[in-house]
Design a protein around this motif. Structure first.
Motif, PDB file in Angstrom:
ATOM      1  N   ILE A 193     -51.767  90.959  17.588  1.00  0.00           N
ATOM      2  CA  ILE A 193     -51.236  92.146  17.938  1.00  0.00           C
ATOM      3  C   ILE A 193     -50.122  92.292  17.084  1.00  0.00           C
ATOM      4  O   ILE A 193     -49.153  91.665  17.052  1.00  0.00           O
ATOM      5  N   MET A 194     -50.242  93.610  16.381  1.00  0.00           N
ATOM      6  CA  MET A 194     -49.050  94.056  15.475  1.00  0.00           C
ATOM      7  C   MET A 194     -47.942  94.100  16.046  1.00  0.00           C
ATOM      8  O   MET A 194     -47.690  94.497  17.400  1.00  0.00           O
ATOM      9  N   GLY A 195     -46.806  94.241  15.174  1.00  0.00           N
ATOM     10  CA  GLY A 195     -45.529  94.861  15.825  1.00  0.00           C
ATOM     11  C   GLY A 195     -44.949  93.817  16.794  1.00  0.00           C
ATOM     12  O   GLY A 195     -44.572  92.651  16.532  1.00  0.00           O
ATOM     13  N   GLU A 196     -44.616  94.362  18.141  1.00  0.00           N
ATOM     14  CA  GLU A 196     -44.069  93.621  19.258  1.00  0.00           C
ATOM     15  C   GLU A 196     -45.136  92.627  19.611  1.00  0.00           C
ATOM     16  O   GLU A 196     -44.658  91.534  20.314  1.00  0.00           O
ATOM     17  N   GLY A 197     -46.169  92.448  19.398  1.00  0.00           N
ATOM     18  CA  GLY A 197     -47.260  91.564  19.830  1.00  0.00           C
ATOM     19  C   GLY A 197     -47.485  91.439  21.023  1.00  0.00           C
ATOM     20  O   GLY A 197     -47.437  92.181  21.859  1.00  0.00           O
ATOM     21  N   CYS A 198     -48.244  90.232  21.585  1.00  0.00           N
ATOM     22  CA  CYS A 198     -48.663  90.084  22.901  1.00  0.00           C
ATOM     23  C   CYS A 198     -47.377  89.839  23.960  1.00  0.00           C
ATOM     24  O   CYS A 198     -47.662  90.047  25.044  1.00  0.00           O
ATOM     25  N   GLY A 199     -46.430  89.334  23.337  1.00  0.00           N
ATOM     26  CA  GLY A 199     -45.357  88.851  24.307  1.00  0.00           C
ATOM     27  C   GLY A 199     -45.533  87.492  24.739  1.00  0.00           C
ATOM     28  O   GLY A 199     -44.529  87.045  25.422  1.00  0.00           O
ATOM     29  N   ASN A 200     -46.486  86.966  24.668  1.00  0.00           N
ATOM     30  CA  ASN A 200     -46.728  85.636  25.677  1.00  0.00           C
ATOM     31  C   ASN A 200     -46.920  84.301  24.794  1.00  0.00           C
ATOM     32  O   ASN A 200     -46.498  83.398  24.964  1.00  0.00           O
ATOM     33  N   CYS A 201     -47.234  84.766  23.519  1.00  0.00           N
ATOM     34  CA  CYS A 201     -47.451  83.470  22.501  1.00  0.00           C
ATOM     35  C   CYS A 201     -46.154  82.981  22.049  1.00  0.00           C
ATOM     36  O   CYS A 201     -45.195  83.675  21.951  1.00  0.00           O
ATOM     37  N   PRO A 202     -45.998  81.730  21.270  1.00  0.00           N
ATOM     38  CA  PRO A 202     -44.873  81.116  21.090  1.00  0.00           C
ATOM     39  C   PRO A 202     -44.284  81.974  19.933  1.00  0.00           C
ATOM     40  O   PRO A 202     -43.045  82.068  19.612  1.00  0.00           O
ATOM     41  N   ALA A 203     -44.987  82.364  18.967  1.00  0.00           N
ATOM     42  CA  ALA A 203     -44.677  83.286  17.812  1.00  0.00           C
ATOM     43  C   ALA A 203     -43.950  84.508  18.379  1.00  0.00           C
ATOM     44  O   ALA A 203     -42.900  84.864  17.989  1.00  0.00           O
ATOM     45  N   CYS A 204     -44.695  85.309  19.292  1.00  0.00           N
ATOM     46  CA  CYS A 204     -43.874  86.417  20.029  1.00  0.00           C
ATOM     47  C   CYS A 204     -42.689  86.205  20.603  1.00  0.00           C
ATOM     48  O   CYS A 204     -41.662  86.792  20.566  1.00  0.00           O
ATOM     49  N   LYS A 205     -42.626  85.003  21.597  1.00  0.00           N
ATOM     50  CA  LYS A 205     -41.538  84.824  22.294  1.00  0.00           C
ATOM     51  C   LYS A 205     -40.324  84.401  21.425  1.00  0.00           C
ATOM     52  O   LYS A 205     -39.063  84.865  21.304  1.00  0.00           O
ATOM     53  N   LEU A 206     -40.495  83.803  20.206  1.00  0.00           N
ATOM     54  CA  LEU A 206     -39.530  83.331  19.205  1.00  0.00           C
ATOM     55  C   LEU A 206     -38.808  84.632  18.513  1.00  0.00           C
ATOM     56  O   LEU A 206     -37.710  84.761  18.185  1.00  0.00           O
ATOM     57  N   ARG A 207     -39.825  85.474  18.255  1.00  0.00           N
ATOM     58  CA  ARG A 207     -39.673  86.660  17.544  1.00  0.00           C
ATOM     59  C   ARG A 207     -38.856  87.629  18.438  1.00  0.00           C
ATOM     60  O   ARG A 207     -37.663  88.271  17.931  1.00  0.00           O
ATOM     61  N   LYS A 208     -39.294  87.795  19.393  1.00  0.00           N
ATOM     62  CA  LYS A 208     -38.546  88.751  20.503  1.00  0.00           C
ATOM     63  C   LYS A 208     -36.962  88.356  20.646  1.00  0.00           C
ATOM     64  O   LYS A 208     -36.169  88.922  20.954  1.00  0.00           O
ATOM     65  N   ARG A 209     -36.967  86.983  21.204  1.00  0.00           N
ATOM     66  CA  ARG A 209     -35.806  86.289  21.359  1.00  0.00           C
ATOM     67  C   ARG A 209     -34.672  86.704  20.242  1.00  0.00           C
ATOM     68  O   ARG A 209     -33.608  87.080  20.371  1.00  0.00           O
ATOM     69  N   GLY A 210     -35.146  86.505  18.957  1.00  0.00           N
ATOM     70  CA  GLY A 210     -34.480  86.700  17.853  1.00  0.00           C
ATOM     71  C   GLY A 210     -34.043  88.111  17.820  1.00  0.00           C
ATOM     72  O   GLY A 210     -32.812  88.499  17.526  1.00  0.00           O
ATOM     73  N   TYR A 211     -34.885  88.922  18.087  1.00  0.00           N
ATOM     74  CA  TYR A 211     -34.736  90.324  17.878  1.00  0.00           C
ATOM     75  C   TYR A 211     -33.576  90.842  18.957  1.00  0.00           C
ATOM     76  O   TYR A 211     -32.539  91.543  18.523  1.00  0.00           O
ATOM     77  N   ASP A 212     -33.799  90.366  20.165  1.00  0.00           N
ATOM     78  CA  ASP A 212     -32.914  90.966  21.293  1.00  0.00           C
ATOM     79  C   ASP A 212     -31.309  90.273  20.946  1.00  0.00           C
ATOM     80  O   ASP A 212     -30.536  90.993  21.318  1.00  0.00           O
ATOM     81  N   ARG A 213     -31.321  88.982  20.553  1.00  0.00           N
ATOM     82  CA  ARG A 213     -30.188  88.512  20.132  1.00  0.00           C
ATOM     83  C   ARG A 213     -29.375  89.169  18.972  1.00  0.00           C
ATOM     84  O   ARG A 213     -28.138  89.396  18.908  1.00  0.00           O
ATOM     85  N   TYR A 214     -30.227  89.780  17.930  1.00  0.00           N
ATOM     86  CA  TYR A 214     -29.705  90.514  16.931  1.00  0.00           C
ATOM     87  C   TYR A 214     -29.180  91.956  17.283  1.00  0.00           C
ATOM     88  O   TYR A 214     -28.022  92.341  16.923  1.00  0.00           O
ATOM     89  N   MET A 215     -30.076  92.464  18.200  1.00  0.00           N
ATOM     90  CA  MET A 215     -29.566  93.612  18.743  1.00  0.00           C
ATOM     91  C   MET A 215     -28.294  93.631  19.578  1.00  0.00           C
ATOM     92  O   MET A 215     -27.229  94.487  19.262  1.00  0.00           O
ATOM     93  N   GLU A 216     -28.172  92.703  20.322  1.00  0.00           N
ATOM     94  CA  GLU A 216     -26.846  92.410  21.037  1.00  0.00           C
ATOM     95  C   GLU A 216     -25.654  92.152  20.050  1.00  0.00           C
ATOM     96  O   GLU A 216     -24.770  92.623  20.136  1.00  0.00           O
ATOM     97  N   TYR A 217     -25.964  91.236  18.944  1.00  0.00           N
ATOM     98  CA  TYR A 217     -25.044  90.943  18.115  1.00  0.00           C
ATOM     99  C   TYR A 217     -24.383  92.378  17.137  1.00  0.00           C
ATOM    100  O   TYR A 217     -23.316  92.560  16.972  1.00  0.00           O
ATOM    101  N   LYS A 218     -25.515  93.315  16.932  1.00  0.00           N
ATOM    102  CA  LYS A 218     -25.164  94.609  16.520  1.00  0.00           C
ATOM    103  C   LYS A 218     -24.341  95.483  17.087  1.00  0.00           C
ATOM    104  O   LYS A 218     -23.311  95.889  16.838  1.00  0.00           O
ATOM    105  N   ARG A 219     -24.527  95.158  18.507  1.00  0.00           N
ATOM    106  CA  ARG A 219     -23.743  96.101  19.507  1.00  0.00           C
ATOM    107  C   ARG A 219     -22.295  95.698  19.605  1.00  0.00           C
ATOM    108  O   ARG A 219     -21.490  96.462  19.497  1.00  0.00           O
ATOM    109  N   MET A 220     -22.233  94.250  19.587  1.00  0.00           N
ATOM    110  CA  MET A 220     -20.900  93.785  19.625  1.00  0.00           C
ATOM    111  C   MET A 220     -20.145  93.900  18.262  1.00  0.00           C
ATOM    112  O   MET A 220     -18.775  93.816  18.417  1.00  0.00           O
ATOM    113  N   HIS A 221     -20.834  94.075  17.357  1.00  0.00           N
ATOM    114  CA  HIS A 221     -20.109  94.276  15.819  1.00  0.00           C
ATOM    115  C   HIS A 221     -20.086  95.706  15.405  1.00  0.00           C
ATOM    116  O   HIS A 221     -19.726  95.929  14.450  1.00  0.00           O
TER     117      HIS A 221
END
Ligand code: ZN
Length: 222
Positions: A193-221
């Motif tokens: 599943i393109m873009g955000e994906g299924c949200g459940n597979c290991p690749a999606c989880k890893l991708r989303k965790r990284g994205y959320d952390r980066y968005m948080e980082y951007k907000r702080m900086h």
């Protein structure tokens, strides 16, 4: 004299290799993108790669690697093998394809040498080590030596992602001006599943965790 004007990117159409492609486009005058058709369950992966290469006007080659699927059927190529949701306690995950990076990089090297190119870029990373032995730095260094000896040529296997995690990969994409492209046009999900994906597979989880952390980082900086 080494040709430092051109490079070959091993390109799957996923987040890491697309970020590598964007990175390479800033460093080199000409970039070749090489993808491999190994019977991925989701032919979508290759069409993502094609679309992204077209968007950036990159010369794109898709090489047939169906032999890999004949020799090592796995959960990414066979519909009757389920993708593990979580990494196993020991051994390699069932998304690991025996010999994949060894073969892909070797064929990319043959391709590169034919064109007088020495720099080969791959998005492998040891930081988010998901149990893939062929993503480790020591493997890349060893293969680099082997390829040089095998073809009597000075290849440089370049791994811009080796020591950065998924959060930093998003940061890098953003700095290269490609956050939207990566978010919307790449395929990482094991369910295809393109873009955000299924949200459940290991690749999606890893991708989303990284994205959320980066968005948080951007907000702080900001
Ligand atoms: Zn997924």
């Amino acid at each position: 004299m080494k040709n430092k004007e051109e490079a070959v990117v091993v390109f799957s159409g996923g987040q890491d290799s697309t970020t590598c492609l964007l990175w390479a486009l800033k460093q080199y005058r000409k970039v070749y993108a090489v993808s491999f058709d190994y019977g991925q369950r989701h032919a979508l992966e290759l069409s993502c790669a094609k679309r992204i290469a077209e968007k950036f006007g990159v010369e794109h080659h898709i090489l047939d690697m169906s032999l890999l699927n004949q020799l090592a059927p796995n959960s990414l190529t066979r519909n009757d093998i389920c993708v593990d949701e979580d990494a196993p306690k020991e051994g390699t995950p069932n998304t690991f394809v025996d010999g994949r990076n060894l073969l892909f990089l070797s064929f990319a090297a043959v391709f590169a040498k034919q064109r007088g190119v020495s720099d080969i870029i791959t998005g492998v990373s040891q930081s988010d080590f998901s149990g893939y032995p062929d993503c480790r730095d020591i493997f890349i260094k060893s293969l680099n030596t082997t390829l040089n000896l095998a073809m009597d040529y000075e290849f440089d296997l370049i791994t811009p992602m080796m020591w950065i995690d998924k959060m930093e990969t998003w940061k890098m994409a953003d700095e290269l001006g490609g956050l939207d492209v990566i978010r919307d046009m790449t395929l990482t999900c094991y369910q295809g599943i393109m873009g955000e994906g299924c949200g459940n597979c290991p690749a999606c989880k890893l991708r989303k965790r990284g994205y959320d952390r980066y968005m948080e980082y951007k907000r702080m900086h900001q």
